[in-house]
Motif scaffolding. Structure first.
Motif: not given
Ligand SMILES: *[C@@H]1O[C@H](CO)[C@@H](O)[C@H](O)[C@H]1NC(C)=O
Ligand SMILES: *[C@@H]1O[C@H](CO)[C@@H](O)[C@H](O)[C@H]1NC(C)=O
Ligand SMILES: *[C@@H]1O[C@H](CO)[C@@H](O)[C@H](O)[C@H]1NC(C)=O
Ligand SMILES: *[C@@H]1O[C@H](CO)[C@@H](O)[C@H](O)[C@H]1NC(C)=O
Ligand SMILES: *[C@@H]1O[C@H](CO)[C@@H](O)[C@H](O)[C@H]1NC(C)=O
Ligand SMILES: *[C@@H]1O[C@H](CO)[C@@H](O)[C@H](O)[C@H]1NC(C)=O
Ligand SMILES: *[C@@H]1O[C@H](CO)[C@@H](O)[C@H](O)[C@H]1NC(C)=O
Ligand SMILES: *[C@@H]1O[C@H](CO)[C@@H](O)[C@H](O)[C@H]1NC(C)=O
Ligand SMILES: *[C@@H]1O[C@H](CO)[C@@H](O)[C@H](O)[C@H]1NC(C)=O
Ligand SMILES: *[C@@H]1O[C@H](CO)[C@@H](O)[C@H](O)[C@H]1NC(C)=O
Ligand SMILES: *[C@@H]1O[C@H](CO)[C@@H](O)[C@H](O)[C@H]1NC(C)=O
Ligand SMILES: *[C@@H]1O[C@H](CO)[C@@H](O)[C@H](O)[C@H]1NC(C)=O
Length: 451
Positions: A281-307
């Motif tokens: 039930n996460l809310a609020g907005s998706i934060p910006p990416v600030t990392a210089i070289a983020a190694p994120i491969q898998f990102l799922s925020l599906t089915q929350n209450k993000l705006t």
């Protein structure tokens, strides 16, 4: 994998002959006798339908040669250092006499058919550093007595039917590195002490019935690498220490009832490769990416209450393979920057309030396998050569997007396509006449949005 044991010394056969011929128990101490008796007791109380322990006999003195037994010889005595009877088809309850193997450092009973309770006598194994009882049918509680195992580093109890609370006293085992308890029926809160174990690397408590908050100090350990608390009933926020960790690589908190915002620090991490926060039930907005070289491969925020909107800085995640933002309340347009992600395979944006044009460059991400943007207020133009630009596509779900124009003939070139859904897009014409792999493919939306 821990290697603690040298093979049995070559000396042993000689020693055995010596013992038998001279009946001089030079190397046999009381402790050695106890080990042998404990092994025979273990065998006598379990079922061994395949005869895996047939070398464990009354008449054989040298238990160091018995199947699955490893010894360590000090100058005066032979002691069992490891017992590994993984995947031997053994059954019955784990006999309490195993607690008499007082020198044992590694006990692997995994992948058998052991049932009943974990004997509290395991707490007597003061030297044990590796305990693996995974993939059995064990029930009851995790015994408090395990907390006496002050050298315990690896505890694997996954795929059983263990119940009750995780004993808070377990966190007195300060050398724990891996705690793997997933697929059980554990309840209650996660002991707060897990947050202060300095050597803890891996904590997997997923698919239980745990409640309450995530311990606030979890992630503060400099060794912390992998955490999976998914599939529980956890509430509260994502702790700051977890988000700020400078060692964490995998964060899996999906299928809980977590609230609050997504901590911005997650997208400033130089270590995280996997972030699964879907179905909370996460809310609020998706934060910006600030990392210089983020190694994120898998990102799922599906089915929350993000705006709010999709931050254009997500396009800076150049290692991204899966991006799933479906089933939130996201508004605004799809940032063109997403098409800069060189190896993106899944772009799942279904069920939001996104509007405006679909950037044409999206259809140029040739690595895409899943492109799902249905149920938004988007408009777009399907390139006539889409079938040649996206040769790897398995799923194309664009219903309700206003596309217009003819159905591209090049769709026939998408040989890997398994699912296509173009209802209410305004596309006209028929599919290619030629026999096509998508003939008879399901045209329905998947039951739940992809993660
Ligand atoms: C053998 O046992 C001794 C004493 O218990 C211990 O110090 C040593 O590390 C052990 N050796 C191995 C290879 O486990
Ligand atoms: C096996 O050992 C038990 C005692 O540990 C003894 O009573 C029994 O006679 C032994 N059997 C054989 C075949 O040696
Ligand atoms: C136990 O033996 C199996 C192979 O039978 C092996 O895969 C496993 O790593 C061993 N366990 C330990 C703790 O060494
Ligand atoms: C453990 O060993 C002691 C002797 O050292 C013996 O009295 C006891 O019965 C054994 N316990 C089990 C559970 O076998
Ligand atoms: C335990 O045993 C299982 C099956 O043999 C193995 O897959 C697993 O890696 C082992 N270790 C832990 C900590 O569960
Ligand atoms: C572990 O349990 C799950 C179901 O709870 C099952 O799907 C899976 O195959 C099991 N894994 C092993 C290695 O037995
Ligand atoms: C986490 O990092 C943020 C800045 O990114 C900082 O404001 C906050 O104090 C940190 N929290 C902890 C618990 O370290
Ligand atoms: C991101 O992390 C770096 C250190 O890795 C820090 O200097 C910077 O302030 C952080 N940025 C934000 C927005 O928290
Ligand atoms: C990240 O992306 C934004 C928008 O796409 C861009 O303006 C910015 O320069 C990028 N930052 C870095 C560090 O790459
Ligand atoms: C999103 O659209 C739905 C109807 O499609 C509407 O009920 C909802 O209020 C909208 N949400 C936002 C945040 O605009
Ligand atoms: C897509 O790729 C083609 C061929 O590389 C290129 O000509 C075209 O400009 C690209 N379109 C967009 C919108 O980036
Ligand atoms: C399908 O691909 C082939 C080979 O790349 C190409 O010659 C043909 O024109 C394509 N068909 C369509 C309808 O785009």
């Amino acid at each position: 994998m821990i290697r603690l044991f040298a093979p049995c010394p070559k000396l042993i056969p000689l020693l055995a002959i010596f013992i038998i011929s001279c009946s001089l128990p030079l190397a046999i101490s009381d402790d050695t006798d106890t080990d042998r008796e404990a092994l025979l007791c273990f065998k006598s109380q379990i079922s061994d339908p395949n005869g895996a322990l047939s070398s464990w006999t009354n008449t054989s003195q040298n238990f160091c040669n018995w199947q699955g037994v490893s010894c360590n010889n000090t100058q005066t005595q032979l002691r069992v250092m490891a017992l590994n009877v993984s995947s031997k088809g053994l059954g019955g309850s784990i006999p309490p006499c195993i607690g008499n193997l007082s020198s044992i450092a590694s006990l692997d009973l995994s992948s058998n058919a052991f049932l009943g309770k974990i004997p509290s006598e395991l707490g007597r194994l003061g030297q044990i550093s590796y305990l693996n009882l995974s993939i059995n049918s064990l029930e009851g509680r995790i015994p408090d007595e395990l907390s006496s195992c002050s050298n315990l580093q690896v505890l694997g109890l996954w795929n059983n039917s263990l119940q009750g609370e995780i004993p808070p006293s377990l966190t007195q085992c300060t050398h724990l590195q891996q705690v793997i308890l997933y697929n059980n029926k554990l309840e209650g809160r996660i002991p707060t002490g897990f947050g202060t174990l300095r050597e803890l690397k891996t904590l997997d408590l997923s698919n239980n019935a745990l409640t309450g908050d995530i311990p606030p100090l979890l992630g503060s350990s400099p060794s912390f690498v992998y955490v999976d608390l998914g599939g529980n009933q956890l509430t509260g926020r994502i702790p700051e220490f977890l988000a700020n960790s400078s060692s964490l690589q995998v964060l899996r908190l999906m299928q809980n009832s977590l609230t609050g915002e997504i901590p911005a620090a997650l997208f400033n991490s130089s270590t995280l490769t996997t972030i699964y926060l879907n179905r909370n039930n996460l809310a609020g907005s998706i934060p910006p990416v600030t990392a210089i070289a983020a190694p994120i491969q898998f990102l799922s925020l599906t089915q929350n209450k993000l705006t709010g909107g999709i931050p254009p800085t997500l396009g800076n995640l150049s290692s991204l393979v899966r991006l799933s933002l479906a089933a939130n309340n996201l508004v605004g347009s799809i940032p063109e920057s997403l098409s800069k992600i060189p190896a993106l395979e899944r772009l799942i944006l279904t069920y939001n309030n996104l509007s405006g044009p679909v950037p044409e460059s999206i259809f140029n991400i040739s690595s895409l396998r899943y492109l799902e943007m249905a149920n938004n207020s988007l408009i777009g133009r399907l390139p006539q050569d889409i079938g040649n630009r996206l040769p790897n596509l398995q799923s194309l779900i664009l219903s309700t997007i206003q596309l217009n124009g003819p159905i591209p003939a090049s769709l026939a070139n998408m040989t890997k396509l398994e699912m296509i859904y173009l209802v209410a897009t305004g596309l006209t014409g028929a599919m290619s006449q030629k026999s096509h792999p998508m003939d008879g493919l399901p045209l329905l939306l998947p039951q739940a949005p992809r993660s």
